[in-house]
Design a protein around this motif. Structure first.
Motif, PDB file in Angstrom:
ATOM      1  N   UNK A  27     -28.336 -69.620 -87.794  1.00 52.30           N
ATOM      2  CA  UNK A  27     -29.190 -70.753 -88.146  1.00 52.30           C
ATOM      3  C   UNK A  27     -30.546 -70.258 -88.649  1.00 52.30           C
ATOM      4  N   UNK A  28     -31.063 -69.230 -87.982  1.00 52.37           N
ATOM      5  CA  UNK A  28     -32.339 -68.643 -88.396  1.00 52.37           C
ATOM      6  C   UNK A  28     -32.228 -68.116 -89.826  1.00 52.37           C
ATOM      7  N   UNK A  29     -31.143 -67.402 -90.079  1.00 49.64           N
ATOM      8  CA  UNK A  29     -30.943 -66.815 -91.401  1.00 49.64           C
ATOM      9  C   UNK A  29     -30.798 -67.896 -92.466  1.00 49.64           C
ATOM     10  N   UNK A  30     -30.088 -68.983 -92.123  1.00 49.22           N
ATOM     11  CA  UNK A  30     -29.941 -70.087 -93.071  1.00 49.22           C
ATOM     12  C   UNK A  30     -31.309 -70.682 -93.374  1.00 49.22           C
ATOM     13  N   UNK A  31     -32.150 -70.824 -92.349  1.00 46.66           N
ATOM     14  CA  UNK A  31     -33.484 -71.387 -92.560  1.00 46.66           C
ATOM     15  C   UNK A  31     -34.306 -70.487 -93.473  1.00 46.66           C
ATOM     16  N   UNK A 247     -29.436 -77.749 -97.359  1.00 42.66           N
ATOM     17  CA  UNK A 247     -28.667 -78.899 -96.886  1.00 42.66           C
ATOM     18  C   UNK A 247     -28.145 -78.645 -95.483  1.00 42.66           C
ATOM     19  N   UNK A 248     -27.704 -77.405 -95.227  1.00 38.74           N
ATOM     20  CA  UNK A 248     -27.191 -77.057 -93.896  1.00 38.74           C
ATOM     21  C   UNK A 248     -28.268 -77.243 -92.834  1.00 38.74           C
ATOM     22  N   UNK A 249     -29.464 -76.785 -93.148  1.00 45.28           N
ATOM     23  CA  UNK A 249     -30.557 -76.908 -92.184  1.00 45.28           C
ATOM     24  C   UNK A 249     -30.897 -78.382 -91.955  1.00 45.28           C
ATOM     25  N   UNK A 250     -30.936 -79.152 -93.026  1.00 44.35           N
ATOM     26  CA  UNK A 250     -31.304 -80.569 -92.908  1.00 44.35           C
ATOM     27  C   UNK A 250     -30.357 -81.320 -91.964  1.00 44.35           C
ATOM     28  N   UNK A 251     -29.035 -81.041 -92.068  1.00 46.26           N
ATOM     29  CA  UNK A 251     -28.116 -81.803 -91.214  1.00 46.26           C
ATOM     30  C   UNK A 251     -27.966 -81.181 -89.837  1.00 46.26           C
TER      31      UNK A 251
ATOM     32  N   UNK B 122     -22.969 -77.231 -81.854  1.00 44.41           N
ATOM     33  CA  UNK B 122     -23.553 -78.449 -82.412  1.00 44.41           C
ATOM     34  C   UNK B 122     -23.529 -78.464 -83.934  1.00 44.41           C
ATOM     35  N   UNK B 123     -23.301 -77.323 -84.549  1.00 40.70           N
ATOM     36  CA  UNK B 123     -23.318 -77.258 -86.010  1.00 40.70           C
ATOM     37  C   UNK B 123     -21.959 -77.679 -86.574  1.00 40.70           C
ATOM     38  N   UNK B 124     -21.941 -78.604 -87.546  1.00 46.84           N
ATOM     39  CA  UNK B 124     -20.665 -79.014 -88.143  1.00 46.84           C
ATOM     40  C   UNK B 124     -19.890 -77.804 -88.656  1.00 46.84           C
ATOM     41  N   UNK B 125     -18.563 -77.838 -88.518  1.00 43.30           N
ATOM     42  CA  UNK B 125     -17.745 -76.687 -88.915  1.00 43.30           C
ATOM     43  C   UNK B 125     -17.981 -76.297 -90.368  1.00 43.30           C
ATOM     44  N   UNK B 126     -18.057 -77.314 -91.233  1.00 42.19           N
ATOM     45  CA  UNK B 126     -18.257 -77.015 -92.652  1.00 42.19           C
ATOM     46  C   UNK B 126     -19.567 -76.265 -92.853  1.00 42.19           C
ATOM     47  N   UNK B 127     -20.598 -76.702 -92.130  1.00 40.51           N
ATOM     48  CA  UNK B 127     -21.907 -76.059 -92.261  1.00 40.51           C
ATOM     49  C   UNK B 127     -21.860 -74.632 -91.730  1.00 40.51           C
ATOM     50  N   UNK B 177     -18.303 -70.172 -83.308  1.00 40.54           N
ATOM     51  CA  UNK B 177     -18.505 -71.614 -83.244  1.00 40.54           C
ATOM     52  C   UNK B 177     -17.956 -72.239 -81.959  1.00 40.54           C
ATOM     53  N   UNK B 178     -16.832 -71.755 -81.465  1.00 37.18           N
ATOM     54  CA  UNK B 178     -16.151 -72.471 -80.378  1.00 37.18           C
ATOM     55  C   UNK B 178     -16.355 -71.878 -78.993  1.00 37.18           C
ATOM     56  N   UNK B 179     -16.894 -70.654 -78.911  1.00 41.46           N
ATOM     57  CA  UNK B 179     -17.134 -70.086 -77.587  1.00 41.46           C
ATOM     58  C   UNK B 179     -18.028 -70.980 -76.705  1.00 41.46           C
TER      59      UNK B 179
END
Lengths: 277, 305
Positions: A27-31, A247-251, B122-127, B177-179
């Motif tokens: 997540x950090x890297x995406x940001x 977009x990934x970060x926003x959602x 919490x992160x959607x799989x696609x994301x 993702x699933x752990x």
């Protein structure tokens, strides 16, 4: 002895640091990537030299991402409301009444929730087209009931079962019927359970991809997951990674805020569904 | 079942009176969105229906299944799915157990830590698939950069394109993702173990690994098994991860990806439905096996009296 404990302590903290890095780094890297533009995106620096919000502006102006978010919100809210509405009464019956076929019904509900979604794809396609709901949010919401409804029924049944019988007895003495008992007496007490269940169902609907990809067609009807999956450039090598990461970060950020805020409720919902059953 | 055993008082009668009206709407909706479509899928699998001719098709018997059985790509998809489910659920259980044991200790900031661990879930799989696709990018991916800097690889790897690496990459993303789901459920079970048991073991000087094997494991085993079954069923229907990370590539294609490709992209509803039905069969078999092996009684629990 003290040295051994010190090493143990240090080891534990090293472990904890590793766990945090493993969980949070993507997540950090995406940001970080979402704040980079142009060629900076292709340099592996951990800090964007010239942080810019261009990518964020682009996804809302060049792409209909605002529309996609509203679509997701509408579908998820709608389907959670309908699921909870249908399952409160069903959960009362399944959790508290002894009737023929109760166990079979519960097992059916459980197996539907574990169903491969692709197994109903062609049948659902037909139903959706027959109802004239192809490429509509209503149609998409309808298909989502296949996974939200069994889940809310199953979890609420577990919560309903734990309600005290005395409440029903005194309500009966006062002349109340089953509707008053469920909506007037149990429902207020089930508030926290409804939050847990509703939240988990919301997340599931918000994240759903396969049905959204199949039952919507145009960009303005897309929900967030297919919108993010289909952000593309001219070729496979020109994927707009900056946009995708923005977009990934926003959602993701609101979702994480939600999960952190309701952490306890979410764990309660998950364990009620999986362990108590 | 507890139907009509002894205590059939006014409360029981009131509850039972409510059953039809309370249950029917839910059952009707499920029949519409699950029961009927599933029946149609099974029916289509015996026909030559296409997306354009859904209403006008001929019954061709088991022909679709015959072709399915002859398609090496299908068997590849079956193998991929089973391998994916087996490896990722095993890794997730082991890792989830380890994380749960760490998080169950008295640590400062335990609440924050537990929340951080939940992030991937919490992160959607696609994301998360997109985030990892970017991190695993062959030219600009940060994973290659880090491994190169550490001297672990000599040249950048094409994680999602190399046939030998693609499925392991997909599995790694799924584990990430699933752990947390496993961790959460195992942690919840760990916290139900009475502290006195550990105290007594400590007083008796029982070594740590024996405490784990003789006290912790047997007590949390049922909860772990339930979590394993849920995750396995979830992994068997995997679609998003493969579709986003590697598209319709044969090296990673799951049964769901295969079925959808035939149903929607090739518009061959008959054949695609046969593949979907076969997937249902595999899931049913695995479930039956798991429930027997784990000696679980799902859907049990008497109604409250």
């Amino acid at each position: 002895m003290r040295a051994v404990r010190l090493i143990g302590r240090a080891g534990l903290w090293l472990l904890v640091t590793l766990i945090v890095a493993y969980s949070a780094f993507p997540l950090l890297w995406a940001t970080v990537s979402s704040l980079k533009t142009g060629s900076a995106l292709f340099e592996p620096s951990l800090w964007p030299g010239h942080a810019s919000l261009t990518n964020y502006r682009d996804i809302f102006t060049v792409q209909p991402f605002g529309r996609n978010i509203l679509n997701s919100l509408a579908v998820a809210t709608g389907v959670v409301t309908v699921s909870l509405g249908l399952s409160v009464t069903a959960a009362y019956a399944l959790g508290r009444a002894a009737f023929r076929g109760r166990r079979l019904l519960l097992l059916t509900v459980l197996s539907v929730s574990m169903f491969p979604q692709v197994a109903v794809l062609s049948g659902l396609f037909e139903v959706i087209r027959w109802l004239g709901l192809y490429n509509s949010l209503t149609g998409l919401g309808l298909t989502y009931l296949i996974f939200t409804l069994p889940f809310t029924v199953w979890v609420l049944t577990a919560f309903m079962r734990s309600m005290p019988r005395e409440l029903e007895e005194s309500a009966l003495v006062d002349g109340a019927g089953p509707w008053r008992i469920v909506f007037g007496i149990f429902l207020p007490l089930l508030g926290p359970a409804l939050v847990s269940t509703g939240l988990l169902a919301f997340i599931a609907a918000w994240n759903e991809f396969l049905f959204a990809l199949t039952f919507t067609l145009t960009a303005d009807r897309r929900t967030v997951p297919p919108a993010i999956a289909s952000m593309s450039g001219a070729s496979a090598y020109e994927l707009p990674w900056g946009h995708i990461m923005a977009a990934s970060v926003v959602v993701t950020v609101p979702l994480i805020a939600l999960v952190l805020a309701f952490q306890r409720r979410i764990v309660a919902g998950l364990t009620a569904g999986a362990v108590k059953g | 079942m507890s139907g009509g055993t002894g205590t059939d008082g006014p409360v029981e009668r009131m509850r039972r009176r409510a059953v039809p009206l309370f249950v029917l709407p839910m059952a009707a909706v499920l029949a519409l969105v699950a029961g009927w479509p599933l029946a149609r899928t099974l029916w289509f699998s015996l026909t030559d229906a296409t997306l354009a001719t859904l209403d006008d098709h001929a019954v061709i018997g088991l022909e679709n299944y015959y072709w399915l059985g002859l398609d090496p790509v299908w068997w590849r998809a079956v193998g991929n799915t089973l391998l994916f489910a087996g490896v990722s659920v095993t890794l997730e259980t082991a890792l989830g157990f380890a994380l749960a044991l760490v998080l169950n200790r008295r640590l400062p900031l335990r609440g924050v830590l537990r929340a951080v661990v939940l992030i991937p879930w919490a992160i959607p799989t696609v994301v998360s698939a997109q985030m990892w696709a970017w991190m695993l990018h062959d030219l600009y991916g940060v994973v290659n950069t880090i491994l190169l800097a550490l001297g672990l690889i000599a040249a950048p790897l094409a994680w999602t394109a190399d046939p030998a690496l693609a499925l392991p990459a997909v599995i790694a993303v799924d584990v990430w993702k699933s752990t947390p789901f496993m961790t959460l459920l195992i942690l919840a079970a760990l916290q139900l173990v009475p502290g006195e048991l550990y105290e007594a073991a400590r007083v008796d000087g029982v070594p740590a690994h024996r405490v784990f094997l003789d006290i912790t494991l047997p007590l949390v085993w049922p909860a772990v098994m339930v979590a394993v079954i849920f995750r396995t069923l979830d992994a068997l229907r995997v679609f998003d991860l493969m579709y986003v990370l590697t598209g319709n590539s044969r090296e990673t294609m799951s049964m769901s990806v295969y079925a959808r490709q035939h149903l929607i992209e090739f518009q061959d509803v008959g054949y695609g439905s046969a593949a979907s039905s076969a997937l249902v069969l595999v899931v049913a078999l695995v479930t039956a096996l798991a429930i027997t092996a784990g000696r679980l009684r799902l859907g049990d629990g008497e109604p409250e009296r």
